[in-house]
Motif scaffolding. Structure first.
Motif, PDB file in Angstrom:
ATOM      1  N   HIS A  35      13.560  62.587  12.484  1.00  0.00           N
ATOM      2  CA  HIS A  35      13.895  61.533  13.450  1.00  0.00           C
ATOM      3  C   HIS A  35      14.684  62.119  14.607  1.00  0.00           C
ATOM      4  O   HIS A  35      15.629  62.883  14.406  1.00  0.00           O
ATOM      5  CB  HIS A  35      14.731  60.436  12.768  1.00  0.00           C
ATOM      6  N   VAL A  36      14.272  61.772  15.831  1.00  0.00           N
ATOM      7  CA  VAL A  36      15.064  62.032  17.032  1.00  0.00           C
ATOM      8  C   VAL A  36      15.134  60.718  17.781  1.00  0.00           C
ATOM      9  O   VAL A  36      14.108  60.187  18.219  1.00  0.00           O
ATOM     10  CB  VAL A  36      14.450  63.139  17.916  1.00  0.00           C
ATOM     11  N   GLY A  37      16.330  60.172  17.900  1.00  0.00           N
ATOM     12  CA  GLY A  37      16.486  58.859  18.505  1.00  0.00           C
ATOM     13  C   GLY A  37      16.444  58.896  20.017  1.00  0.00           C
ATOM     14  O   GLY A  37      16.550  59.956  20.645  1.00  0.00           O
ATOM     15  N   ASP A  38      16.307  57.721  20.619  1.00  0.00           N
ATOM     16  CA  ASP A  38      16.249  57.620  22.074  1.00  0.00           C
ATOM     17  C   ASP A  38      17.615  57.283  22.678  1.00  0.00           C
ATOM     18  O   ASP A  38      17.713  56.964  23.860  1.00  0.00           O
ATOM     19  CB  ASP A  38      15.221  56.576  22.503  1.00  0.00           C
ATOM     20  N   GLN A  39      18.691  57.366  21.852  1.00  0.00           N
ATOM     21  CA  GLN A  39      20.044  57.127  22.354  1.00  0.00           C
ATOM     22  C   GLN A  39      20.551  58.435  22.969  1.00  0.00           C
ATOM     23  O   GLN A  39      21.243  59.223  22.314  1.00  0.00           O
ATOM     24  CB  GLN A  39      20.969  56.652  21.235  1.00  0.00           C
ATOM     25  N   ARG A  40      20.153  58.686  24.199  1.00  0.00           N
ATOM     26  CA  ARG A  40      20.423  59.964  24.841  1.00  0.00           C
ATOM     27  C   ARG A  40      21.923  60.297  24.849  1.00  0.00           C
ATOM     28  O   ARG A  40      22.766  59.475  25.184  1.00  0.00           O
ATOM     29  CB  ARG A  40      19.899  59.953  26.278  1.00  0.00           C
ATOM     30  N   GLY A  41      22.224  61.556  24.483  1.00  0.00           N
ATOM     31  CA  GLY A  41      23.601  62.017  24.492  1.00  0.00           C
ATOM     32  C   GLY A  41      24.422  61.583  23.293  1.00  0.00           C
ATOM     33  O   GLY A  41      25.631  61.800  23.266  1.00  0.00           O
ATOM     34  N   THR A  42      23.781  61.007  22.272  1.00  0.00           N
ATOM     35  CA  THR A  42      24.494  60.575  21.069  1.00  0.00           C
ATOM     36  C   THR A  42      24.232  61.560  19.940  1.00  0.00           C
ATOM     37  O   THR A  42      23.097  61.983  19.730  1.00  0.00           O
ATOM     38  CB  THR A  42      24.052  59.169  20.639  1.00  0.00           C
ATOM     39  N   GLY A  77      32.755  62.239  25.406  1.00  0.00           N
ATOM     40  CA  GLY A  77      33.341  61.016  25.924  1.00  0.00           C
ATOM     41  C   GLY A  77      33.563  59.965  24.851  1.00  0.00           C
ATOM     42  O   GLY A  77      33.571  60.248  23.650  1.00  0.00           O
ATOM     43  N   THR A  78      33.716  58.733  25.314  1.00  0.00           N
ATOM     44  CA  THR A  78      34.068  57.618  24.436  1.00  0.00           C
ATOM     45  C   THR A  78      32.946  56.586  24.418  1.00  0.00           C
ATOM     46  O   THR A  78      32.295  56.339  25.431  1.00  0.00           O
ATOM     47  CB  THR A  78      35.370  56.952  24.930  1.00  0.00           C
ATOM     48  N   GLY A  79      32.713  55.995  23.240  1.00  0.00           N
ATOM     49  CA  GLY A  79      31.686  54.968  23.141  1.00  0.00           C
ATOM     50  C   GLY A  79      31.632  54.365  21.753  1.00  0.00           C
ATOM     51  O   GLY A  79      32.427  54.691  20.864  1.00  0.00           O
ATOM     52  N   ARG A  80      30.686  53.461  21.561  1.00  0.00           N
ATOM     53  CA  ARG A  80      30.502  52.759  20.294  1.00  0.00           C
ATOM     54  C   ARG A  80      29.831  53.652  19.268  1.00  0.00           C
ATOM     55  O   ARG A  80      29.166  54.623  19.589  1.00  0.00           O
ATOM     56  CB  ARG A  80      29.638  51.516  20.530  1.00  0.00           C
ATOM     57  N   LEU A  81      30.001  53.279  18.003  1.00  0.00           N
ATOM     58  CA  LEU A  81      29.331  53.985  16.918  1.00  0.00           C
ATOM     59  C   LEU A  81      27.846  53.639  16.897  1.00  0.00           C
ATOM     60  O   LEU A  81      27.439  52.522  17.243  1.00  0.00           O
ATOM     61  CB  LEU A  81      29.947  53.607  15.573  1.00  0.00           C
ATOM     62  N   LEU A  82      27.035  54.621  16.487  1.00  0.00           N
ATOM     63  CA  LEU A  82      25.606  54.410  16.242  1.00  0.00           C
ATOM     64  C   LEU A  82      25.381  54.522  14.742  1.00  0.00           C
ATOM     65  O   LEU A  82      25.810  55.485  14.105  1.00  0.00           O
ATOM     66  CB  LEU A  82      24.770  55.465  16.958  1.00  0.00           C
ATOM     67  N   GLU A 123      32.740  47.311  14.715  1.00  0.00           N
ATOM     68  CA  GLU A 123      33.322  47.352  16.062  1.00  0.00           C
ATOM     69  C   GLU A 123      34.375  48.456  16.140  1.00  0.00           C
ATOM     70  O   GLU A 123      35.579  48.203  15.984  1.00  0.00           O
ATOM     71  CB  GLU A 123      33.942  46.000  16.403  1.00  0.00           C
ATOM     72  N   VAL A 124      33.906  49.676  16.353  1.00  0.00           N
ATOM     73  CA  VAL A 124      34.790  50.836  16.463  1.00  0.00           C
ATOM     74  C   VAL A 124      34.413  51.608  17.714  1.00  0.00           C
ATOM     75  O   VAL A 124      33.233  51.915  17.926  1.00  0.00           O
ATOM     76  CB  VAL A 124      34.682  51.751  15.228  1.00  0.00           C
ATOM     77  N   THR A 125      35.387  51.912  18.549  1.00  0.00           N
ATOM     78  CA  THR A 125      35.179  52.772  19.707  1.00  0.00           C
ATOM     79  C   THR A 125      35.716  54.154  19.373  1.00  0.00           C
ATOM     80  O   THR A 125      36.861  54.290  18.913  1.00  0.00           O
ATOM     81  CB  THR A 125      35.898  52.224  20.951  1.00  0.00           C
ATOM     82  N   TRP A 126      34.891  55.184  19.608  1.00  0.00           N
ATOM     83  CA  TRP A 126      35.265  56.535  19.183  1.00  0.00           C
ATOM     84  C   TRP A 126      35.271  57.495  20.370  1.00  0.00           C
ATOM     85  O   TRP A 126      34.409  57.434  21.240  1.00  0.00           O
ATOM     86  CB  TRP A 126      34.307  57.048  18.122  1.00  0.00           C
ATOM     87  N   ASP A 127      36.266  58.403  20.355  1.00  0.00           N
ATOM     88  CA  ASP A 127      36.397  59.432  21.377  1.00  0.00           C
ATOM     89  C   ASP A 127      35.970  60.765  20.781  1.00  0.00           C
ATOM     90  O   ASP A 127      36.485  61.175  19.731  1.00  0.00           O
ATOM     91  CB  ASP A 127      37.851  59.503  21.851  1.00  0.00           C
ATOM     92  N   SER A 128      35.052  61.456  21.439  1.00  0.00           N
ATOM     93  CA  SER A 128      34.502  62.700  20.892  1.00  0.00           C
ATOM     94  C   SER A 128      35.552  63.787  20.692  1.00  0.00           C
ATOM     95  O   SER A 128      35.352  64.700  19.894  1.00  0.00           O
ATOM     96  CB  SER A 128      33.373  63.224  21.786  1.00  0.00           C
ATOM     97  N   LYS A 129      36.677  63.701  21.409  1.00  0.00           N
ATOM     98  CA  LYS A 129      37.710  64.723  21.232  1.00  0.00           C
ATOM     99  C   LYS A 129      38.345  64.645  19.848  1.00  0.00           C
ATOM    100  O   LYS A 129      39.031  65.586  19.417  1.00  0.00           O
ATOM    101  CB  LYS A 129      38.780  64.601  22.312  1.00  0.00           C
ATOM    102  N   ASP A 130      38.109  63.545  19.130  1.00  0.00           N
ATOM    103  CA  ASP A 130      38.648  63.386  17.781  1.00  0.00           C
ATOM    104  C   ASP A 130      37.602  63.625  16.702  1.00  0.00           C
ATOM    105  O   ASP A 130      37.790  63.231  15.541  1.00  0.00           O
ATOM    106  CB  ASP A 130      39.218  61.969  17.604  1.00  0.00           C
ATOM    107  N   ASP A 131      36.508  64.301  17.049  1.00  0.00           N
ATOM    108  CA  ASP A 131      35.408  64.448  16.102  1.00  0.00           C
ATOM    109  C   ASP A 131      35.778  65.211  14.836  1.00  0.00           C
ATOM    110  O   ASP A 131      35.118  65.071  13.808  1.00  0.00           O
ATOM    111  CB  ASP A 131      34.210  65.145  16.765  1.00  0.00           C
ATOM    112  N   GLU A 132      36.834  66.024  14.892  1.00  0.00           N
ATOM    113  CA  GLU A 132      37.234  66.757  13.690  1.00  0.00           C
ATOM    114  C   GLU A 132      37.646  65.803  12.571  1.00  0.00           C
ATOM    115  O   GLU A 132      37.600  66.150  11.397  1.00  0.00           O
ATOM    116  CB  GLU A 132      38.374  67.726  14.006  1.00  0.00           C
ATOM    117  N   ARG A 133      38.014  64.581  12.938  1.00  0.00           N
ATOM    118  CA  ARG A 133      38.385  63.585  11.928  1.00  0.00           C
ATOM    119  C   ARG A 133      37.498  62.344  12.052  1.00  0.00           C
ATOM    120  O   ARG A 133      37.963  61.208  11.942  1.00  0.00           O
ATOM    121  CB  ARG A 133      39.866  63.231  12.051  1.00  0.00           C
ATOM    122  N   PHE A 134      36.211  62.571  12.248  1.00  0.00           N
ATOM    123  CA  PHE A 134      35.242  61.492  12.411  1.00  0.00           C
ATOM    124  C   PHE A 134      35.264  60.564  11.196  1.00  0.00           C
ATOM    125  O   PHE A 134      35.559  60.994  10.070  1.00  0.00           O
ATOM    126  CB  PHE A 134      33.844  62.079  12.598  1.00  0.00           C
TER     127      PHE A 134
END
Length: 404
Positions: free
Chosen positions: A60-67, A89-94, A110-121
């Motif tokens: 699967h490769v989704g069409d949510q570009r950049g996610t 950047g920042t955005g909603r969960l997929l 309903e969670v907004t996530w910042d990619s700079k915190d990905d180490e603790r996703f």
């Protein structure tokens, strides 16, 4: 330099409802067992063999570009979840779900996530089509439960999680869920949470049975990583209490020349970031070894450890790992983020005896497809393994690959 290699370097720079019992007071964990004061030597790596048969398949490769997908969990062949968020950047969960026939997007909590915190996703676990959890350490640690129809928030007790600390979870059944956060653990019995103090700081938890639960992390608080007192910590729940289990230490002084022109002499910092529990005599721990570096300040490499029922030992794995997880056959999968050939090349299966086997990469039109893997997980009771992450190229978006 490839896009995948750039992503690897960026990741390396970052490097990792009801009544509940009142949490203990915050402070240094009470010592329960001393780690052996020895320098951990890694055995000489065994030759890497190549597995026969079909290789990885791009499913699967989704069409949510950049996610990018950053977590995957399965309870069976017809119940697999994948969770992601913006690559930058920042955005909603997929949230995606596989029902045995196809992948479909599901409404996410309903969670907004910042990619700079990905180490603790956020942690993602599931025990069946009507039971899944997402634990998100945002401004406050939040829990979200799937009952087969919708996601609902579940109130958590105060675990006193510090900013920057990770949370992780594992589940054996709807009434047997473990959550670790900092130096606390919480157990869900289907009705309420019970909070316990851990003897060290945890970054990951995994269970094979109610009395075979392991948590791993470090002896020093994560915010203080880099100090000489931070070593690997492994903890076991035996059905009654959490106990610190001695793990190999590494106190080899750095010979890197510092700004004064002398050997730095600092001690490596060891932090375990993932644990995979297969049984009482078969547990794996993966983490990072960080040492002083004059030019970059520090540099990190991956360490792999195995528990045989009596002791922990260092196991040759891969120096730079982007993702790791169960292989469904008593071993682990390590994905090397420095493999630039594409098609999920550089994926190694490590067996309990230390033997290493490279899994065949993708074939056909995807054999050179550049992908960046964030997480891998086996389907319980099978040898099917899912890898999730990001696919580069024209369809720059969420990627799911399968090996079986």
């Amino acid at each position: 330099m490839s896009a995948k290699r750039l992503a690897a370097l960026c990741a390396a720079a970052v490097l990792g409802a009801g009544c509940a019992a009142a949490p203990p007071s915050r402070g240094a964990p009470a010592p329960t067992a001393a780690s052996p004061s020895v320098t951990a030597a890694t055995p000489k790596p065994s030759p890497v063999r190549t597995a026969r048969g079909r290789g990885w398949q791009l499913e699967h490769v989704g069409d949510q570009r950049g996610t990018r997908l950053k977590a995957v969990a399965a309870s069976g062949p017809r119940d697999v979840w994948a969770l992601g968020s913006p690559h930058e950047g920042t955005g909603r969960l997929l949230l995606l779900h596989f029902d045995g026939r196809r992948w479909r997007e599901h409404p996410a909590p309903e969670v907004t996530w910042d990619s700079k915190d990905d180490e603790r996703f956020p942690a993602l676990v599931t025990t069946g089509p009507r039971d899944a959890w997402i634990f998100a350490p945002t401004a406050a640690l939040t829990a979200h439960h799937w009952d087969g129809e919708r996601w609902s928030g579940v109130r958590l007790p105060d675990l006193n999680l510090d900013p920057g600390e990770r949370a992780d979870a594992t589940a054996l059944a709807p009434d047997d869920v473990w959550l670790v956060a900092g130096d606390h653990a919480a157990h869900w019995d289907g009705r309420a949470w019970t909070v316990m103090r851990l003897p060290a700081w945890a970054a990951s938890v995994s269970a094979a049975a109610p009395d075979q639960v392991w948590a791993v992390g470090s002896t020093g608080r994560p915010a203080a990583q880099g100090g000489s007192d931070s070593q690997a910590a492994t903890m076991r729940w035996d059905g009654r209490s959490w106990q610190l289990v001695p793990a190999p230490e590494d106190r080899t002084p750095s010979e890197e020349i510092n700004s004064q022109g002398r050997p730095d002499g600092s001690i490596p910092s060891i932090r375990l970031t993932q644990v995979v529990t297969h049984g009482p005599g078969n547990v794996w721990a993966i983490g990072t070894r960080t040492v002083f570096d004059y030019e970059d300040g520090s540099r990190s490499s991956t360490i792999t450890m195995h528990w045989d029922g009596k002791t922990w030992s260092r196991v040759p794995g891969s120096a730079e790992v982007s993702a790791s997880g169960s292989d469904g056959a008593n071993g682990i999968i390590l994905v090397d983020w420095d493999a630039d050939e594409g098609g999920l090349s550089g994926t190694i299966r490590v067996a309990p005896d230390g033997s290493r086997t490279e899994l065949p990469p993708m074939a056909g039109p995807n054999r050179r497809r550049e992908v960046d893997v964030s997480a891998v997980s086996a389907v319980p009771g099978t040898r099917t393994v899912y890898a999730v992450g990001l696919a580069y190229g024209r369809n720059f978006g969420p990627m799911i690959a399968r090996y079986r």
